[in-house]
Design a protein around this motif. Sequence first.
Motif: not given
Length: 275
Positions: A113-116, A121-129, A177-179
């Motif tokens: 829904a939002t950028n946040h 999601y990126c905090m869990r899918s990408a940042n751990p790498v 979705q907000e964008d």
Amino acid sequence: MAVDHYENFPVASLLLPRAIRADVVNLYRFARSADDIADEGDDAPLVRLTRLREYRRALHDIAEYGRVASEDKQIRGVFEPLAASISRHVLPITLLDDLLTAFEQDISVKRYATNHALDQYCMRSANPVGRLMLHLFRQTDRDSLVQSDAVCTALQRVNFLQDVAIDWRKGRVYLPQEDLSQHGVTEAQIEAGCADQNWHNLMAEQSQRCRELLHFGQPLGKQLKGRVGLEIRLIIQGGLRVLEKLEAVEFDVFRRRPVLVRSDWPVMLVRAVGF
């Protein structure tokens, strides 16, 4: 670097210190195989989730017992080398668990829904790498972690911009979705592959957001010394180069998916060395 699956891992790169190359490959094998469970083949969602729960059980066995208890050959093939890397470098199990949570989320969540929400999601899918790599490099100060998070989130979101058409065919939309609403872009337009002015404005805004994150994270490439720093600078330049290519095709990713090719590497190397 923001091209496909977990290619954000600089797997077996000659720029990496020899002492950690095998560990990077072990981490990559874990992330790639779990991502494939969530995203590849024709298995039903419940089957995918069950398999990922087996991965989580193996991960927790390592945390609790220091070894892999599963008799499954595929799981042992992934987790026994991973257990050795976790022990050797005292890698936080929580970061690997976050990746599994993201893969599970891929199975059930198709819109943000939002950028946040997308950044979470990126905090869990990408940042751990990135954080796992910093643990291998023995550089886990707060500034480095924050800059790494910015780079990894940016690379993930650049990948989303490249893959709008691919993700649509999988039933997913990784544009907030907000964008979409703010710029008057509908999902029917994505389905039709209509790259009009509204689409251009939306994608230009998304691209600028990614560029700002990459620029914020650029000091990390200087803080990390030697070949490791150059590796990070190359990864950042790769993300910036893809953004340039997106802009060059006026964000019409429905007809042309911009990717890095061999001729891009000299440009990226010059920029990385000069930064």
